[in-house]
Write a protein that holds these residues in place. Structure first.
Motif: not given
Lengths: 382, 258
Positions: A279-282, A284
């Motif tokens: 989710e964090a990668a998404d 960003l």
């Protein structure tokens, strides 16, 4: 460590109580804690200790003290192994290794050309050493591998000026094992990463189904049957004249087989990552491949180093199964050497040497993987 | 609750976020019911409500970590659809801070902050690092840049997460219970960072139970319960003059807890 022992020694030795009681640290402490911490463990220690020492002494007797290092040559110019068979007490007949080592290592490769497979083994070892060092983990490494593959191919086949042509069915021994294992795993690993990612892709159901089918089909059959298919059935379906050689077919079978197993290992790592990382990668704005390459795989692969190396080691040894389709890997050449009538009755020594060679490679892998885990573990605990 | 009336006076430009009759189900569970909300540019909205009220789901729909099934969501003039390019555009403009930080544990603090600017915005590395250090100074932990997230306290990690989101220079910041996973003594340092950010004029939507924070910086507080927006008002009105029994109950529970 028994309470009474600690009480008896502790206060006297260290009145300040700033150090642990004597007898609980150092070699003595270790022995007490691990080998003699109760009457039961003491008994086990003594019994096992006795057996190990006895067996060890007997082995030294056989392998060194009573060993036969050379045998006379008879009138036919052949070694005469009678003394090995009639030796009493029995001793290892290392003379067989002295006579057969070149055949075991290089098979039926023309005798005067055997420096070529020898050099290939050296190139392989150098390639492993370079790949193992993180300093070389850059794009250039791919070129080094490609270069090494080419050089090894040229050395083995020959057919260029200065190197006579050696057909593939003359190859054998250690280079075959190393070729199958190295290129098998080198291709199977990237394949497995793609399959693992594909199996978890939610957006592309067709890709997911394809990956599931591949893994389940390949995992569902034994490697031996896959090798048979590659060597016997596959040529039947190919047009006349187009028939990739047997080694290549076996190599592809091994890649496909290893790929399926490794894919499941990698998938385990992907699943172990918390959803928050995705989710964090998404959030960003990273693209799918950026997310996979920069965030997910570096973490997932670190998590699965132990099972990954476990599978690597398993496949290194499983390459010996190619013996059933008539490819002479290290184990096969060893078995052929044993079948030599001159050395009838002498086989254990060859198995020991083969075991030692396999062990050297597998132990290096496991040692390296532990180093890698340690290195990655530093300062990065969550 | 009429949206137009509660729109902050600061938002003179077009709205930053529009949710229009948004509905979402998990299986047969109706988690968002006709949610409509407009957030003006520069506006700070605090979303509160009991757990399971759909407030996290709503905020996660804004950058499509969750997909909605009915209604429209327009962020910065772009409607959220299955179109991946629109999604990329929006995620570039919307920063998010999570309850559980979600820093990348295999990268240093500085690498956490420079990753997205370098790969998504194609900022040159040196420039991205300078920017990242600026933001790390703003959240007051430049000295931790070379450390790994695992070596930091929870409050420090959350401040890194804020800096990481800011490095993308977003127009909108979403906060999903940013202090709920923190020990009490670390809540303040994170709230201080958020207050500073609010004072710089950032558009913010923040799911939180920190009523002090809401009173201090929010232009508007939205109260959600059972998947719908029940009340939406200025913080002063909200806390002093709650209209519905559900909000009164919620406030009494929150205040008793404090």
């Amino acid at each position: 460590m028994s309470q009474s022992a600690a009480a008896a020694v502790g206060p006297v030795a260290t009145p300040a109580r700033e150090q642990p009681p004597a007898g609980t640290v150092g070699v003595i402490g270790w022995l007490r804690a691990n080998l003699f911490n109760s009457w039961w463990s003491t008994a086990v220690t003594l019994v096992l200790g006795y057996l190990i020492i006895r067996w060890g002494l007997a082995f030294i007797d056989w392998a060194l003290l009573h060993a036969i290092w050379s045998v006379p040559i008879n009138e036919n110019g052949q070694p005469d192994a009678t003394i090995c068979r009639s030796a009493d007490p029995a001793g290892a007949c290392w003379a067989v290794i002295g006579d057969k080592w070149r055949f075991i290592l290089f098979g039926r490769f023309p005798y005067d050309q055997q420096w070529r497979p020898g050099l290939c083994v050296g190139i392989f070892v150098a390639l492993f050493a370079i790949s193992a060092s993180r300093r070389f983990w850059r794009r250039e490494l791919a070129w080094i591998w490609l270069g090494a593959l080419t050089v090894i191919g040229v050395l083995m086949w020959g057919g260029v000026p200065g190197l006579e042509f050696v057909p593939q069915d003359m190859w054998g021994g250690l280079p075959i094992t190393l070729i199958l294992a190295t290129f098998g795993l080198a291709f199977a690993f990237p394949l497995s990463v793609l399959v693992a990612l594909g199996r978890r892709s939610t957006g592309l159901p067709a890709v997911r189904i394809l990956c599931v089918l591949y893994v389940e089909l390949i995992r569902g059959v034994p490697l031996i049957s896959l090798l048979f298919m590659a060597s016997v059935m596959f040529p039947l379906f190919m047009p006349v004249g187009l028939n990739p050689d047997k080694l290549l077919r076996a190599q592809v079978a091994i890649i496909l087989f290893a790929g399926a197993y490794l894919a499941e290992v990698v998938r385990g790592g992907l699943q172990a990552l918390p959803r928050g990382q995705y989710e964090a990668a998404d959030a960003l704005g990273l693209s799918y491949w950026q997310k996979a390459w920069l965030i997910i795989l570096p973490q997932a692969l670190r998590l699965v180093i132990p099972p990954l190396v476990n599978t690597f080691i398993g496949f290194f040894k499983d390459t010996s199964l190619v013996l059933i389709i008539g490819i002479f890997d290290l184990l096969s050449t060893g078995k052929v050497a044993m079948a030599d009538p001159v050395w009838q009755g002498v086989g254990t020594e060859i198995y020991i040497i083969l075991g030692a060679i396999y062990f050297a490679f597998c132990f290096a892998m496991s040692k390296y993987s532990r180093g890698l885990e340690h290195e990655f573990g530093r300062g990065r605990s969550r | 609750m009429s949206q137009a009336a509660t729109l902050s006076r600061r938002s003179n430009a077009g709205p930053a976020i529009v949710l229009d009759q948004v509905n979402k189900w998990y299986g047969s569970l109706h988690v968002l019911r006709d949610v409509s909300l407009t957030v003006g540019e520069g506006e700070r909205v605090v979303v509160c409500g009991p757990s399971g009220s759909g407030k996290s789901t709503m905020i996660r729909c804004i950058n499509r970590l969750e997909t909605h099934q009915e209604g429209r969501i327009v962020v910065d003039g772009t409607e959220l659809t299955d179109d991946l390019r629109a999604l990329d555009t929006i995620r570039r403009e919307v920063g998010m801070v999570f309850q559980s930080f979600n820093l990348f544990p295999h990268l240093t603090v500085l690498e956490n902050c420079t990753l997205a600017p370098i790969w998504v915005r194609k900022t040159p590395r040196a420039e991205a690092e300078d920017q990242a250090m600026d933001y790390l100074r703003r959240v007051k932990i430049p000295e931790q840049a070379k450390k790994y997230p695992g070596q930091l306290s929870g409050g420090q990690q959350q401040r890194v997460a804020i800096a990481r989101a800011l490095c993308m220079k977003p127009k909108i910041m979403l906060f999903d219970e940013p202090t709920s996973a923190l020990d009490p003594e670390m809540i303040k340092e994170v709230l201080d960072t958020m207050i500073e950010l609010a004072e710089s004029g950032m558009t913010m939507v923040c799911v939180t139970h920190e009523m002090g924070f809401a009173q201090r910086v929010a232009d508007r507080v939205v109260f959600m319960d059972r998947g719908e927006i029940v009340e939406s008002n200025s913080p002063r009105e909200m806390f002093q003059n709650p209209q519905t029994d559900r909000l009164k109950l919620f406030l009494s529970q929150i205040l008793r807890g404090h």
